[in-house]
Structures are given as structure tokens and as C-alpha cells.
Design a protein around this motif. Structure first.
Motif, PDB file in Angstrom:
ATOM      1  N   LYS A   1      -4.398  -1.844  -7.709  1.00 40.42           N
ATOM      2  CA  LYS A   1      -5.027  -0.549  -7.473  1.00 40.42           C
ATOM      3  C   LYS A   1      -3.958   0.531  -7.333  1.00 40.42           C
ATOM      4  CE  LYS A   1      -9.047  -2.632  -5.255  1.00 40.42           C
ATOM      5  NZ  LYS A   1      -9.878  -2.732  -4.026  1.00 40.42           N
ATOM      6  N   PRO A   2      -4.237   1.763  -7.797  1.00 39.55           N
ATOM      7  CA  PRO A   2      -3.238   2.822  -7.747  1.00 39.55           C
ATOM      8  C   PRO A   2      -3.073   3.383  -6.339  1.00 39.55           C
ATOM      9  CG  PRO A   2      -5.287   3.680  -8.616  1.00 39.55           C
ATOM     10  CD  PRO A   2      -5.477   2.199  -8.444  1.00 39.55           C
ATOM     11  N   ASP A   3      -1.943   4.104  -6.121  1.00 38.83           N
ATOM     12  CA  ASP A   3      -1.736   4.802  -4.854  1.00 38.83           C
ATOM     13  C   ASP A   3      -2.532   6.104  -4.861  1.00 38.83           C
ATOM     14  OD1 ASP A   3      -0.344   6.477  -6.546  1.00 38.83           O
ATOM     15  OD2 ASP A   3       1.636   5.819  -5.869  1.00 38.83           O
TER      16      ASP A   3
ATOM     17  N   ALA B   1      -1.658   9.214  -5.392  1.00 42.78           N
ATOM     18  CA  ALA B   1      -1.412  10.050  -6.565  1.00 42.78           C
ATOM     19  C   ALA B   1      -2.095   9.463  -7.792  1.00 42.78           C
ATOM     20  CB  ALA B   1       0.094  10.191  -6.800  1.00 42.78           C
ATOM     21  N   GLY B   2      -2.087   8.124  -7.868  1.00 43.00           N
ATOM     22  CA  GLY B   2      -2.769   7.471  -8.982  1.00 43.00           C
ATOM     23  C   GLY B   2      -4.268   7.704  -8.945  1.00 43.00           C
ATOM     24  N   ILE B   3      -4.837   7.718  -7.736  1.00 37.61           N
ATOM     25  CA  ILE B   3      -6.266   8.006  -7.603  1.00 37.61           C
ATOM     26  C   ILE B   3      -6.568   9.406  -8.113  1.00 37.61           C
ATOM     27  CG2 ILE B   3      -8.119   8.376  -5.914  1.00 37.61           C
ATOM     28  CD1 ILE B   3      -6.857   6.109  -4.264  1.00 37.61           C
ATOM     29  N   ALA B   4      -5.663  10.368  -7.843  1.00 42.90           N
ATOM     30  CA  ALA B   4      -5.831  11.725  -8.374  1.00 42.90           C
ATOM     31  C   ALA B   4      -5.805  11.711  -9.896  1.00 42.90           C
ATOM     32  CB  ALA B   4      -4.738  12.636  -7.826  1.00 42.90           C
ATOM     33  N   ALA B   5      -4.926  10.875 -10.481  1.00 46.18           N
ATOM     34  CA  ALA B   5      -4.864  10.766 -11.945  1.00 46.18           C
ATOM     35  C   ALA B   5      -6.160  10.191 -12.500  1.00 46.18           C
ATOM     36  CB  ALA B   5      -3.675   9.907 -12.349  1.00 46.18           C
ATOM     37  N   VAL B   6      -6.717   9.184 -11.812  1.00 50.39           N
ATOM     38  CA  VAL B   6      -7.999   8.612 -12.239  1.00 50.39           C
ATOM     39  C   VAL B   6      -9.095   9.675 -12.154  1.00 50.39           C
ATOM     40  CG1 VAL B   6      -9.768   6.896 -11.715  1.00 50.39           C
ATOM     41  CG2 VAL B   6      -7.347   6.270 -11.587  1.00 50.39           C
ATOM     42  N   PHE B   7      -9.062  10.480 -11.068  1.00 44.41           N
ATOM     43  CA  PHE B   7     -10.037  11.566 -10.939  1.00 44.41           C
ATOM     44  C   PHE B   7      -9.941  12.523 -12.118  1.00 44.41           C
ATOM     45  CE2 PHE B   7     -10.639  16.045  -9.790  1.00 44.41           C
ATOM     46  CZ  PHE B   7     -11.994  16.045  -9.489  1.00 44.41           C
ATOM     47  N   PHE B   8      -8.723  12.899 -12.518  1.00 50.10           N
ATOM     48  CA  PHE B   8      -8.560  13.818 -13.645  1.00 50.10           C
ATOM     49  C   PHE B   8      -8.965  13.158 -14.963  1.00 50.10           C
ATOM     50  CE2 PHE B   8      -6.269  16.586 -10.804  1.00 50.10           C
ATOM     51  CZ  PHE B   8      -6.506  17.848 -11.345  1.00 50.10           C
TER      52      PHE B   8
END
Length: 540
Positions: free
Chosen positions: A386-388, A390-397
Motif C-alpha cells: 500500500k502507498p504512503d 503522498a502515494g494516496i494523494a497520487a491515487v486520488f489524482f
């Protein structure tokens, strides 16, 4: 204005917006269900543990495996390219309905061949079957938008062609989730990966049986001189009698446009090719092809076909995590497409949505690419895949990109191409547009694995740049086509500047409609006066 309110080009009886026209569109759109499913399921199926073990993917080098996966995916687009061209011939000689019947059978044969693949027989049957299935989907991708646009009342044409896109998303939704389901519930046997391949037969079978029921396009029948059958089909679809003023107006427009084309170009199988000498016709063919260049340049098919690779680049690893994230992507696409279908396409229009989708989608791609460049998430995957934060923000975008893309570049190019050609070049124009779609689709699907290996974050910057360039193309070259009758498209594309073309033509059409009704009213009054005179003479 309510959610389902419509903008009409002329006063239209409510009987026109009936269940028959929607049902015909929905049945034809089973074709897009099989296209959407095929586009979505293959990427995750190639990552199923049972599939990779069956065909010994572990024995390939990284470059060799990328090449094999690219070939499995891209032969489908190659077949679709030729199928979309074959459909021009079948639609000209056999009509829209029987073309759908033929290409659904071709698809079913291809899907059945894929089921013969095994460790003993090798992966050859899958590749051969995907070529045939590609021919089937290429032909139907040509036919369905034409068929729907020709039976649709102008005010809901975008909505009805949008059903085609909705079918694509529903098929894709099933395709994205099915491998998550079989991976979490079934043992890693041959049956696990065979099920996703077998499900292809369901939408194809529904299209096959539905094609036996739907009516042939009245406009195609008029073009073939089969006026009596054309009138029966048109009256059935509009739910109006043959002497209704709305039917008289529509038939008058159809026959006037056919006569103009026969006079200026001539009728026949090869005549549409001769019409390509006309710069105005050439320009519309160019626009149709470029719309699909920009559509595929958004990156959508890189995501559709290689979603596990895409999410791995953001930092999501593990088979189930990748499948789950891909499934949510399918849900977002479907929900946004429904909003586009019910409201945006026929209210906001085609042109404005293309602007919004390109600008918003590009910004999202720039963010994702920058995140991968700065954080390098693929090399820092956390426990559990699972992403950190910042990675969750990238998934959101990434999901935000989907929200921008789906109500704009996902279905709108199909809508515009289905409506902007005249009756005699419509089949050839749609064949050209569909072939362009599958050509660029092939290019993206064939080279995406290598692009991710070599370019990494640069892939996202590449797609973001193409989306920005598409804004300028739309602004200068694409007029708004919503609510314009098919027979008035030549006039629309002749108006400059393109940003004001829709408003100008709609005003002209309303003025002409008032004149037509006035003349029709005068004719009825004259007939009444003559009848009174005859009655008086008979009495005398």
C-alpha cells in the motif's frame, strides 16, 4: 431545467421519445459491453497467478515478458482495425442490423478459440482468438454509433449514442472486477483464468439474439430506395402515423439530403471514396481521425490494458491490491459516464466538455508524474503493497483524472463521429474514425510496457502534454454538434468561426421550421377551401 430536460431543434411530439428508440439503442450497445469487457479483463488476467503459471511467465526475461504481454493485448486492436474497415462493405450491402449480426458471430468464434489454450497447446489459441474477436469488435464499433445516430431524434442523439459508451463502461466494470473475484475465491487452477475468457460470450450472445429483433435503420433503407419499409420502420421508431407533421418534416429532410448528394456526387459503393476529392469531406475525415488520436493520447488505454503496471508505478503492489484499485477505477468510470449520459452530453454539449476534460486531466497527469519522479514509489513499496500518504494523494489524482476524462474524451469522439457525416459518407466516415481509434489503440497497447520500462514517470508527462495540445485542436476546429439534425451537419461545418456555428445554425433551423409549418398550414387551408367549394357545387 430538470436533469432529463432536452433541447429540441423543433417542436417534437412526446411520442417520439419512446421505449422503442431507447430499446434499440440499448440492444445495439451490447456490442460496446463486449468491447469494454475485452478491453478491461485482459490486463488483469495476464497477472493472475494461475495464468502466469500455466504459461510459465517466470521463464521470460523482463523485456521478453513485456513483449509477450504487448503482443497478446495488441493483436486484438490490429484485428479491430481491419474489422472496422470490413464493416463499411457489410453495412453498404447488408445494412446496419445484419452487420451487427455478422460481427457478433465472428466475435463468438474468436472467444471460443481462446478457450482452447492450455499449457500443452501453448498461448497460440489466445492470440489467434483475439485477432478474430478484434475483427468482431472493430466491425461493431463502426456500426453501433451509426445505427444509433440514424434512429435517434436530434434532441436526445447524444444521450442515445451515450448508451453505447455506457455499455462500454459496464463491460469494463465487470472486466476490472472479475479477476479480483476469481483471485480471491477460486484456487489457482486452469478454471480460474478460463472464467474471465468465457464471460466474453455473454454480451456477444445478447447482441446476436438482439440483432434478430431490432429494426433496420430507416435512413439506410431510404438510401437504398426501399421507401415503404423505411416509412414503416421510421413510424414504428417514432410511434407516429405516416401523415404526422413531424414524420413529414423528417422524411423531407432525409430525401432532400439524399437527392442533393446524388446530384452532386452520385450513389454507389465507390462514390463516397470519390467524394474524398472534396476538401470539405476530407477535412471531416481528418477531424474524425484526430479526435481518436487525442483520445488515445490521454493515456486511457495504457490504463485499461495495463492497470496493474500503472498502479505498481504509483507504489501499489500485490495482486489483490492492484486488482482492487483497478476495480475502483472501473466503478468511478461507470458512475461518471452515467452523469455524462443523462445530463452533460446533451446540455453542456460536446465542445465544452472536451475543453474541461483535457485541461483538468492534464493537470492530474502532471501531478502523478511529478510524484513518481520525486518519490520513486515503486522502489519504496511499503509492507502490504500500500502507498504512503503522498502515494494516496497520487491515487486520488488518478481517480480525479478519471472524473475529468470519462465525461469528455471517453465517449464524446464517438458521438461526434456518429453524427457529423452525411448519409452517403457516414458509413465510410465512421469506418475511417473507428479504424483510427483502433490504430492508435494498437500503438498505445503495443508500446506501453516498453514505455514504462524506459520512460517511467515520463509516460505521465507525455500523456499530459498531448491532452494540452488537444485543447487547441478543439478550440479552432470542432464546432458544437448538439441538437443539430444529421441533415444539417454540412451547414454546421461550413460556418466560421466554429465557436458560434451551433448558435447560428439553430437560429436558421427554427426560422425554417416556422416557414415549413406556415406553408403546411396554408396548404391545409387551401385544401379545406377547395373541399368547401366542391361541397357547395355538389349541393347546387
Amino acid at each position: 431545467m430538470t436533469l432529463l430536460a432536452i433541447v429540441e431543434d423543433r417542436p417534437t411530439p412526446q411520442a417520439v421519445y419512446n421505449w422503442r428508440v431507447y430499446t434499440c439503442a440499448a440492444i445495439a450497445s451490447f456490442a460496446s459491453c463486449m468491447i469494454g469487457y475485452d478491453s478491461a479483463f485482459i490486463g488483469t488476467t495476464l497477472n493472475l497467478p494461475s495464468f502466469t503459471k500455466e504459461f510459465n511467465f517466470a521463464s521470460y526475461s523482463k523485456d521478453g515478458l513485456a513483449l509477450l504481454q504487448a503482443n497478446i493485448v495488441s493483436v486484438y486492436q490490429a484485428g479491430a482495425f481491419f474489422g472496422s474497415l470490413f464493416a463499411y462493405g457489410t453495412s453498404y450491402f447488408l445494412g446496419r442490423r445484419r452487420s451487427l449480426l455478422i460481427f457478433s458471430i465472428v466475435f463468438i468464434v474468436g472467444a471460443a478459440i481462446m478457450l482452447a489454450a492450455s499449457a500443452e497447446r501453448g498461448i497460440g489459441p489466445i492470440i489467434a482468438g483475439r485477432v478474430l474477436a478484434g475483427i468482431g469488435v472493430g466491425g461493431t464499433s463502426n456500426m453501433v454509433p451509426i445505427y444509433i445516430s440514424e434512429l435517434a431524434p436530434p434532441a436526445v442523439r447524444g444521450r442515445l449514442v451515450g448508451i453505447y459508451e455506457l455499455g462500454w463502461q459496464i463491460g469494463g466494470l465487470v472486466g476490472f472486477w472479475i479477476n479480483y473475484g476469481v483471485n480471491t475465491t477460486l484456487p489457482e487452477t486452469r478454471s480460474q483464468w478460463l472464467i474471465p475468457f468465457a464471460v466474453q460470450l455473454i454480451p456477444a450472445g445478447l447482441l446476436l439474439f438482439g440483432s434478430l429483433w431490432i429494426k433496420e435503420s430507416p435512413r439506410w433503407l431510404f438510401a437504398k430506395g426501399r421507401r415503404e419499409q423505411a416509412m414503416r420502420n421510421l413510424c414504428w421508431m417514432r410511434n407516429l402515423p405516416a401523415d404526422d407533421l413531424y414524420i413529414l418534416e423528417e422524411v423531407s429532410q432525409i430525401e432532400e439530403e439524399l437527392e442533393r448528394y446524388r446530384r452532386e456526387v452520385g450513389a454507389g459503393f465507390w462514390k463516397p471514396f470519390l467524394s474524398l476529392k472534396d476538401r470539405k469531406v476530407q477535412w471531416r475525415f481528418f477531424i474524425g481521425g484526430m479526435l481518436f488520436l487525442w483520445q488515445n493520447g490521454s493515456g486511457i488505454n495504457a490504463i485499461n490494458y495495463y492497470s496493474p503496471t500503472v498502479f505498481k508505478s504509483i507504489g501499489i503492489t500485490g495482486t489483490n491490491n492492484g486488482f482492487l484499485t483497478t476495480g475502483i477505477f472501473g466503478v468511478v468510470k461507470t458512475c461518471v459516464t452515467i452523469v455524462w449520459l443523462l445530463y452533460l452530453v446533451d446540455h453542456v454539449g460536446r465542445r465544452r466538455m472536451l475543453f474541461v476534460g483535457a485541461i483538468g486531466g492534464s493537470l492530474c497527469m502532471w501531478f502523478i508524474g511529478a510524484y513518481i519522479k520525486l518519490a520513486d514509489p515503486a522502489s519504496k513499496a511499503t509492507a502490504g503493497g500500500k502507498p504512503d500518504s503522498a502515494g494516496i494523494a497520487a491515487v486520488f489524482f488518478f481517480y480525479l483524472w478519471t472524473v475529468f476524462y470519462c465525461p469528455s474524451w471517453n465517449g464524446t469522439p464517438w458521438v461526434i463521429n456518429s453524427e457529423m457525416f452525411d448519409q452517403n459518407t457516414r458509413s465510410l466516415g465512421q469506418a475511417s474514425a473507428a479504424a483510427n481509434n483502433w490504430f492508435w489503440n494498437f500503438i498505445v497497447s503495443r508500446f506501453t510496457p516498453q514505455m514504462f520500462l524506459k520512460m517511467q514517470y515520463g509516460v505521465y508527462f507525455f500523456f499530459a502534454s498531448l491532452m494540452i495540445l488537444s485543447v487547441f485542436f478543439v478550440y479552432f476546429f470542432i464546432p458544437e454538434t448538439k441538437s443539430i439534425p444529421l441533415e444539417s451537419m454540412d451547414r454546421l461545418f461550413a460556418v466560421k468561426p466554429v465557436g458560434k456555428a451551433n448558435k447560428i445554425i439553430m437560429e436558421q433551423l427554427r426560422a425554417e421550421e416556422e416557414a415549413f409549418r406556415q406553408n403546411a398550414g396554408d396548404a391545409h387551408l387551401e385544401d379545406d377551401e377547395k373541399a368547401n367549394v366542391r361541397q357547395l357545387e355538389a349541393t347546387a
